[in-house]
Design a protein around this motif. Structure first.
Motif, PDB file in Angstrom:
ATOM      1  N   ASP A  47       0.811  -1.225   0.000  1.00 56.32           N
ATOM      2  CA  ASP A  47       0.000   0.000   0.000  1.00 56.32           C
ATOM      3  C   ASP A  47       0.843   1.273   0.000  1.00 56.32           C
ATOM      4  OD1 ASP A  47       0.978  -0.143   2.554  1.00 56.32           O
ATOM      5  OD2 ASP A  47      -0.963  -0.056   3.561  1.00 56.32           O
ATOM      6  N   GLY A  48       2.160   1.120  -0.229  1.00 55.66           N
ATOM      7  CA  GLY A  48       3.019   2.297  -0.278  1.00 55.66           C
ATOM      8  C   GLY A  48       3.401   2.848   1.090  1.00 55.66           C
ATOM      9  N   LEU A  49       3.128   2.087   2.133  1.00 53.99           N
ATOM     10  CA  LEU A  49       3.442   2.509   3.501  1.00 53.99           C
ATOM     11  C   LEU A  49       4.332   1.447   4.146  1.00 53.99           C
ATOM     12  CD1 LEU A  49      -0.197   3.540   4.454  1.00 53.99           C
ATOM     13  CD2 LEU A  49       1.673   5.099   3.838  1.00 53.99           C
ATOM     14  N   ASN A  50       5.379   1.878   4.827  1.00 59.89           N
ATOM     15  CA  ASN A  50       6.317   0.893   5.361  1.00 59.89           C
ATOM     16  C   ASN A  50       5.860   0.345   6.716  1.00 59.89           C
ATOM     17  OD1 ASN A  50       7.074   2.869   7.269  1.00 59.89           O
ATOM     18  ND2 ASN A  50       8.895   3.476   6.111  1.00 59.89           N
ATOM     19  N   ASN A  51       6.597  -0.625   7.209  1.00 63.91           N
ATOM     20  CA  ASN A  51       6.222  -1.278   8.461  1.00 63.91           C
ATOM     21  C   ASN A  51       6.191  -0.302   9.631  1.00 63.91           C
ATOM     22  OD1 ASN A  51       5.911  -3.784   7.284  1.00 63.91           O
ATOM     23  ND2 ASN A  51       7.984  -4.482   7.789  1.00 63.91           N
ATOM     24  N   ASP A  52       7.120   0.635   9.629  1.00 70.74           N
ATOM     25  CA  ASP A  52       7.171   1.608  10.718  1.00 70.74           C
ATOM     26  C   ASP A  52       5.883   2.427  10.775  1.00 70.74           C
ATOM     27  OD1 ASP A  52       8.799   3.025  12.811  1.00 70.74           O
ATOM     28  OD2 ASP A  52       8.491   4.717  11.460  1.00 70.74           O
ATOM     29  N   PHE A  53       5.387   2.848   9.610  1.00 69.96           N
ATOM     30  CA  PHE A  53       4.134   3.613   9.574  1.00 69.96           C
ATOM     31  C   PHE A  53       2.990   2.769  10.112  1.00 69.96           C
ATOM     32  CE2 PHE A  53       0.118   4.770   7.714  1.00 69.96           C
ATOM     33  CZ  PHE A  53       0.090   6.159   7.787  1.00 69.96           C
ATOM     34  N   GLU A  72       5.247  -7.835   5.089  1.00 70.24           N
ATOM     35  CA  GLU A  72       5.618  -9.146   4.560  1.00 70.24           C
ATOM     36  C   GLU A  72       4.583 -10.210   4.948  1.00 70.24           C
ATOM     37  OE1 GLU A  72       8.825  -6.382   4.555  1.00 70.24           O
ATOM     38  OE2 GLU A  72       7.672  -7.101   6.288  1.00 70.24           O
ATOM     39  N   GLN A  73       4.090 -10.124   6.182  1.00 71.52           N
ATOM     40  CA  GLN A  73       3.044 -11.056   6.607  1.00 71.52           C
ATOM     41  C   GLN A  73       1.780 -10.863   5.767  1.00 71.52           C
ATOM     42  OE1 GLN A  73       3.338 -13.490   8.734  1.00 71.52           O
ATOM     43  NE2 GLN A  73       4.711 -12.957  10.411  1.00 71.52           N
ATOM     44  N   HIS A  74       1.461  -9.598   5.478  1.00 70.66           N
ATOM     45  CA  HIS A  74       0.273  -9.338   4.670  1.00 70.66           C
ATOM     46  C   HIS A  74       0.450  -9.866   3.247  1.00 70.66           C
ATOM     47  CE1 HIS A  74      -3.348  -7.395   3.153  1.00 70.66           C
ATOM     48  NE2 HIS A  74      -2.620  -7.064   2.101  1.00 70.66           N
ATOM     49  N   HIS A  75       1.616  -9.628   2.655  1.00 69.33           N
ATOM     50  CA  HIS A  75       1.856 -10.119   1.290  1.00 69.33           C
ATOM     51  C   HIS A  75       1.620 -11.624   1.230  1.00 69.33           C
ATOM     52  CE1 HIS A  75       3.410  -6.186   0.821  1.00 69.33           C
ATOM     53  NE2 HIS A  75       4.658  -6.421   1.166  1.00 69.33           N
ATOM     54  N   LEU A  76       2.097 -12.333   2.226  1.00 68.66           N
ATOM     55  CA  LEU A  76       1.959 -13.788   2.243  1.00 68.66           C
ATOM     56  C   LEU A  76       0.515 -14.219   2.460  1.00 68.66           C
ATOM     57  CD1 LEU A  76       5.148 -14.552   4.334  1.00 68.66           C
ATOM     58  CD2 LEU A  76       4.670 -15.487   2.058  1.00 68.66           C
ATOM     59  N   GLU A 174      11.675   7.334  -3.601  1.00 68.89           N
ATOM     60  CA  GLU A 174      11.672   8.597  -2.871  1.00 68.89           C
ATOM     61  C   GLU A 174      10.275   9.201  -2.855  1.00 68.89           C
ATOM     62  OE1 GLU A 174      14.929  11.859  -2.532  1.00 68.89           O
ATOM     63  OE2 GLU A 174      13.882  12.183  -4.431  1.00 68.89           O
ATOM     64  N   GLU A 175       9.607   9.200  -3.992  1.00 73.55           N
ATOM     65  CA  GLU A 175       8.262   9.769  -4.052  1.00 73.55           C
ATOM     66  C   GLU A 175       7.289   8.960  -3.210  1.00 73.55           C
ATOM     67  OE1 GLU A 175       5.014  12.076  -4.714  1.00 73.55           O
ATOM     68  OE2 GLU A 175       7.137  12.552  -5.034  1.00 73.55           O
ATOM     69  N   GLU A 176       7.435   7.648  -3.209  1.00 76.67           N
ATOM     70  CA  GLU A 176       6.578   6.806  -2.374  1.00 76.67           C
ATOM     71  C   GLU A 176       6.735   7.169  -0.900  1.00 76.67           C
ATOM     72  OE1 GLU A 176       7.095   2.293  -1.104  1.00 76.67           O
ATOM     73  OE2 GLU A 176       6.121   2.413  -3.080  1.00 76.67           O
ATOM     74  N   LEU A 177       7.960   7.357  -0.467  1.00 82.80           N
ATOM     75  CA  LEU A 177       8.204   7.706   0.927  1.00 82.80           C
ATOM     76  C   LEU A 177       7.741   9.123   1.244  1.00 82.80           C
ATOM     77  CD1 LEU A 177      11.679   6.009   1.369  1.00 82.80           C
ATOM     78  CD2 LEU A 177       9.578   5.412   2.578  1.00 82.80           C
ATOM     79  N   PHE A 178       7.882  10.043   0.300  1.00 82.74           N
ATOM     80  CA  PHE A 178       7.367  11.393   0.523  1.00 82.74           C
ATOM     81  C   PHE A 178       5.844  11.367   0.677  1.00 82.74           C
ATOM     82  CE2 PHE A 178      11.135  13.759  -1.637  1.00 82.74           C
ATOM     83  CZ  PHE A 178      11.805  13.787  -0.424  1.00 82.74           C
ATOM     84  N   ARG A 179       5.182  10.538  -0.103  1.00 87.88           N
ATOM     85  CA  ARG A 179       3.724  10.430   0.036  1.00 87.88           C
ATOM     86  C   ARG A 179       3.358   9.856   1.402  1.00 87.88           C
ATOM     87  NH1 ARG A 179       1.629   8.365  -5.983  1.00 87.88           N
ATOM     88  NH2 ARG A 179       2.450  10.170  -7.127  1.00 87.88           N
TER      89      ARG A 179
END
Length: 253
Positions: A47-53, A72-76, A174-179
């Motif tokens: 979803d363009g959001l990392n685990n920390d978020f 990663e758990q969600h992808h699986l 970079e753009e993904e993280l800025f979003r």
């Protein structure tokens, strides 16, 4: 997927991970299929959001997976939910025992792409290979460790691409993280230097440290274990030198 396929087509690597096939002939076919499927699905429904978020926002994914390797758990889970559906199960004819082995390897591989586990996996690989090559896995555990490293190299494979292609991938990330940072600000959450569009640096300004700390140590270990792949390390090093030149031009800023 293409990068993983390339590695599996490299004869010395393919033979190495197949060594445990002396115990069971189906192992090689299984790990090839598992590796390609893991590569294909390792970011499924990202979803363009990392685990920390996800962890800090107490997202539905974070709650579902108890803050552990959330994406990663969600992808699986999403992958196997889809795969086991009546219209998508192209593996339904596979014997159940073999399918469970396949599922187990896919799970191990995809979970290995969580950067939180990067250093432990790299350290284990260096210990197993003793820092020399060519690496000959002595067990399925060793073979699986080599496959984890292969997928991790593929996950960051753009670092070995031709410069213009590599840079495009960096700016996309970079753009993904800025979003993500934009969403963090909207929710009054703290941002970081790579997610803050206005006050941060972005990943394009942190490539030197990323190459030095993550990319090159990983590729050195992998390409030392499998010397036929040294060309990947040379390409990554060439891109690092280009980033050094970029930083030198930025210095007066």
């Amino acid at each position: 997927v293409h990068f993983t396929h390339m590695l599996l087509r490299e004869e010395s690597f393919a033979e190495a991970v197949a060594r445990p096939a002396a115990v069971e002939a189906s192992w090689m076919k299984l790990v090839v299929l598992a590796s390609l499927l893991a590569a294909a699905v390792h970011d499924f429904e990202h979803d363009g959001l990392n685990n920390d978020f996800h962890e800090k926002s107490l997202s539905e994914r974070a709650i579902m997976h108890n803050d552990r390797s959330i994406n990663e758990q969600h992808h699986l889970a999403a992958t196997f939910s889809l795969l086991l559906g009546p219209d998508c199960n192209f593996l339904e004819a596979m014997p159940r025992s073999l399918f469970m082995q396949l599922r187990s390897v896919i799970i191990e591989l995809v979970l290995s792409t969580d950067m939180a586990s990067h250093q432990p996996i790299l350290d284990s690989f260096v210990d197993a290979t003793k820092g020399v090559g060519p690496f000959v896995p002595a067990s399925r555990t060793d073979s699986l460790l080599a496959l984890k490293m292969a997928l991790k190299c593929a996950d960051l494979g753009h670092a070995t691409f031709e410069w213009n292609t590599h840079v495009r991938w960096v700016y996309r990330l970079e753009e993904e993280l800025f979003r993500q940072g934009d969403e963090e600000k909207r929710r009054c959450m703290p941002t970081s230097s790579v997610t803050d569009r206005e006050g941060g640096q972005g990943v394009s300004r942190s490539q030197l440290s990323f190459f030095d700390a993550v990319v090159l140590p990983m590729l050195r270990a992998f390409c030392t274990a499998f010397p036929a792949l040294q060309g990947l390390l040379k390409k990554a090093d060439a891109n690092l030198q280009r980033w050094r030149a970029v930083e030198m031009r930025r210095a007066p800023e």
